[in-house]
Design a protein around this motif. Structure first.
Motif, mmCIF file in Angstrom:
data_model
loop_
_atom_site.group_PDB
_atom_site.id
_atom_site.type_symbol
_atom_site.label_atom_id
_atom_site.label_comp_id
_atom_site.label_asym_id
_atom_site.label_seq_id
_atom_site.Cartn_x
_atom_site.Cartn_y
_atom_site.Cartn_z
ATOM 1 N N VAL A 111 80.066 -91.999 -69.342
ATOM 2 C CA VAL A 111 78.981 -91.463 -70.152
ATOM 3 C C VAL A 111 78.873 -89.960 -69.896
ATOM 4 C CG1 VAL A 111 76.541 -91.632 -70.746
ATOM 5 C CG2 VAL A 111 77.779 -93.668 -69.968
ATOM 6 N N LEU A 112 78.959 -89.177 -70.957
ATOM 7 C CA LEU A 112 78.833 -87.720 -70.890
ATOM 8 C C LEU A 112 77.646 -87.298 -71.746
ATOM 9 C CD1 LEU A 112 82.595 -86.804 -71.425
ATOM 10 C CD2 LEU A 112 81.404 -87.038 -69.249
ATOM 11 N N GLN A 113 76.795 -86.453 -71.199
ATOM 12 C CA GLN A 113 75.608 -85.992 -71.921
ATOM 13 C C GLN A 113 75.689 -84.500 -72.188
ATOM 14 O OE1 GLN A 113 71.764 -86.473 -69.971
ATOM 15 N NE2 GLN A 113 70.784 -86.780 -71.959
ATOM 16 N N ILE A 114 75.365 -84.115 -73.424
ATOM 17 C CA ILE A 114 75.340 -82.716 -73.830
ATOM 18 C C ILE A 114 73.887 -82.259 -73.844
ATOM 19 C CG2 ILE A 114 75.924 -81.078 -75.654
ATOM 20 C CD1 ILE A 114 78.064 -83.023 -76.577
ATOM 21 N N GLU A 115 73.597 -81.165 -73.145
ATOM 22 C CA GLU A 115 72.230 -80.658 -73.109
ATOM 23 C C GLU A 115 72.232 -79.152 -73.332
ATOM 24 O OE1 GLU A 115 70.626 -81.813 -69.341
ATOM 25 O OE2 GLU A 115 71.861 -80.410 -68.211
ATOM 26 N N ASP A 116 71.515 -78.734 -74.356
ATOM 27 C CA ASP A 116 71.319 -77.310 -74.661
ATOM 28 C C ASP A 116 72.644 -76.549 -74.720
ATOM 29 O OD1 ASP A 116 68.525 -77.790 -74.549
ATOM 30 O OD2 ASP A 116 68.590 -77.581 -72.369
ATOM 31 N N CYS A 117 73.599 -77.101 -75.441
ATOM 32 C CA CYS A 117 74.929 -76.487 -75.563
ATOM 33 C C CYS A 117 74.928 -75.549 -76.772
ATOM 34 C CB CYS A 117 75.992 -77.569 -75.715
ATOM 35 S SG CYS A 117 77.678 -76.987 -75.550
ATOM 36 N N GLN A 118 75.142 -74.251 -76.522
ATOM 37 C CA GLN A 118 75.073 -73.244 -77.575
ATOM 38 C C GLN A 118 76.219 -72.244 -77.464
ATOM 39 O OE1 GLN A 118 70.748 -72.185 -76.707
ATOM 40 N NE2 GLN A 118 70.780 -71.938 -78.926
ATOM 41 N N VAL A 119 76.487 -71.580 -78.592
ATOM 42 C CA VAL A 119 77.457 -70.487 -78.619
ATOM 43 C C VAL A 119 76.762 -69.230 -78.097
ATOM 44 C CG1 VAL A 119 78.960 -69.087 -80.054
ATOM 45 C CG2 VAL A 119 78.649 -71.511 -80.578
ATOM 46 N N LEU A 149 82.034 -69.873 -84.883
ATOM 47 C CA LEU A 149 80.636 -70.227 -85.127
ATOM 48 C C LEU A 149 79.735 -69.044 -84.790
ATOM 49 C CD1 LEU A 149 80.630 -73.799 -83.563
ATOM 50 C CD2 LEU A 149 80.352 -73.280 -85.981
ATOM 51 N N PRO A 150 78.612 -68.881 -85.481
ATOM 52 C CA PRO A 150 77.694 -67.784 -85.155
ATOM 53 C C PRO A 150 77.071 -67.979 -83.773
ATOM 54 C CG PRO A 150 77.248 -68.687 -87.341
ATOM 55 C CD PRO A 150 78.197 -69.619 -86.676
ATOM 56 N N VAL A 151 76.689 -66.868 -83.151
ATOM 57 C CA VAL A 151 76.027 -66.925 -81.852
ATOM 58 C C VAL A 151 74.699 -67.664 -81.998
ATOM 59 C CG1 VAL A 151 74.979 -65.548 -80.034
ATOM 60 C CG2 VAL A 151 77.138 -64.826 -81.048
ATOM 61 N N GLY A 152 74.430 -68.567 -81.063
ATOM 62 C CA GLY A 152 73.208 -69.351 -81.103
ATOM 63 C C GLY A 152 73.365 -70.717 -81.707
ATOM 64 N N THR A 153 74.520 -71.013 -82.320
ATOM 65 C CA THR A 153 74.743 -72.330 -82.911
ATOM 66 C C THR A 153 74.732 -73.397 -81.830
ATOM 67 O OG1 THR A 153 76.092 -71.338 -84.647
ATOM 68 C CG2 THR A 153 76.293 -73.714 -84.320
ATOM 69 N N GLU A 154 74.007 -74.478 -82.066
ATOM 70 C CA GLU A 154 73.913 -75.557 -81.089
ATOM 71 C C GLU A 154 74.954 -76.623 -81.398
ATOM 72 O OE1 GLU A 154 70.614 -78.597 -79.091
ATOM 73 O OE2 GLU A 154 70.070 -77.291 -80.773
ATOM 74 N N LEU A 155 75.621 -77.098 -80.355
ATOM 75 C CA LEU A 155 76.617 -78.163 -80.480
ATOM 76 C C LEU A 155 76.036 -79.453 -79.929
ATOM 77 C CD1 LEU A 155 79.734 -76.153 -79.267
ATOM 78 C CD2 LEU A 155 79.062 -76.619 -81.617
ATOM 79 N N VAL A 156 76.193 -80.530 -80.684
ATOM 80 C CA VAL A 156 75.618 -81.825 -80.311
ATOM 81 C C VAL A 156 76.730 -82.857 -80.199
ATOM 82 C CG1 VAL A 156 73.370 -81.304 -81.324
ATOM 83 C CG2 VAL A 156 75.146 -82.348 -82.736
ATOM 84 N N ALA A 157 76.332 -84.081 -79.853
ATOM 85 C CA ALA A 157 77.316 -85.144 -79.632
ATOM 86 C C ALA A 157 78.084 -85.481 -80.897
ATOM 87 C CB ALA A 157 76.624 -86.386 -79.080
ATOM 88 N N SER A 158 77.445 -85.352 -82.061
ATOM 89 C CA SER A 158 78.120 -85.670 -83.320
ATOM 90 C C SER A 158 79.154 -84.632 -83.706
ATOM 91 C CB SER A 158 77.081 -85.819 -84.435
ATOM 92 O OG SER A 158 76.264 -86.944 -84.201
#
Length: 289
Positions: free
Chosen positions: A62-70, A126-135
């Motif tokens: 199980v891997l969790q993504i939290e507050d992942c941003q460019v 991707l632009p700065v500030g873009t958030e990356l999620v599990a999807s």
């Protein structure tokens, strides 16, 4: 004066005629077999198990993504290559030194605990500030996971390299787990570089390739990958598209093309909470004739 104004008007009209036409809206980027998307930084939360429709047990991490941003965009003009700097896990400003704090403030994002670079193709920027999620990933696709292995400290040759040890019989005294001979006689009279000996074990960067994504949890930003992932629990893990599964081999045909350059947040809201990969195939418990 009138002739000067008329000449200026003529020159402006000629420039307008020569100016290229601008489309109303730029075409969105599309995923191709040569596209290289950004990865994400996840935290390892441990292992569990899943069962497919035939009842076969599948171990998953199980891997969790939290507050992942460019955080930063690196391009050919400034750095000589195209990459995205990704940060994850917000932290307090008081725990960040001034140079890094200025770096995050310039990007307009919260200070992050971990930063990694991911090489991408120019169409996947991707632009700065873009958030990356599990999807950002899809169920059934293959990913590569990189992280430092578990450190085991100073270990002997049997544990570190799998040596067999000395004979455990009569006559062997206090050397049952010793290394044994490491050199030669007078010629060449030295120990060759790279000889497998006792030393520090673990703590090295390792990558497990082509792990299958079994499930995506959009509510908790969880990625369930088949098999084991390097590192201890709560370790930062780099997850990106598998490099050895290019083209149509990277994911099932019904999930292609991959979200490019990342998934649309509006689509995530319309998705169900859990997306599970299809296992398919024949019943493994039926005996073949």
């Amino acid at each position: 004066m009138a002739s000067l104004l008329s000449s200026v008007r003529i020159s402006l009209s000629l420039r307008a005629q020569c100016r290229p036409l601008v489309t109303a809206a730029a075409q969105p980027a599309t995923w191709t077999h040569n596209s290289l998307r950004a990865g994400v930084i996840a935290r390892k939360k441990g292992m569990t198990a899943m069962w497919d429709e035939w009842g076969v047990r599948i171990p998953v991490t199980v891997l969790q993504i939290e507050d992942c941003q460019v955080v930063q965009v690196l391009n050919e003009e400034t750095h000589g290559y195209t990459a995205l700097q990704i940060g994850c896990s917000d932290r307090s400003e008081k725990n960040v030194n001034k140079p890094n704090l200025g770096h995050f403030q310039k990007a307009g994002v919260e200070p992050k605990r971990k930063l990694f670079e991911f090489h991408v193709t120019p169409d996947a920027v991707l632009p700065v500030g873009t958030e990356l999620v599990a999807s950002h990933f899809v169920p059934g696709q293959y990913v590569d996971c990189s992280a430092p292995t578990i450190g085991k400290g100073f270990q002997g040759a049997m544990k570190r390299h799998g040596f067999g040890g000395q004979p455990a019989s009569h006559g062997t005294s206090l050397t049952h787990r010793s290394l044994g001979s490491v050199g030669q006689r007078k010629d060449p009279g030295k120990v060759f570089k790279g000889k497998k000996m006792a030393g520090r074990m673990g703590g090295d960067q390792a990558t497990v390739q082509s792990l299958k994504v079994m499930k995506i949890d959009n509510a908790l930003n969880l990625i369930y990958v088949k098999g084991s992932v390097p590192g201890v629990d709560d370790q930062f893990v780099k997850v990106r598209d598998a490099v050895k599964k290019r083209g149509n081999k990277i994911a099932p045909a019904d999930t292609l093309p991959l979200p490019f350059p990342t998934v649309d947040p509006k689509l995530v809201e319309a998705m169900p909470r859990e997306l599970v990969a299809k296992t398919g195939g024949a019943d493994p418990y039926v005996m073949k004739e």
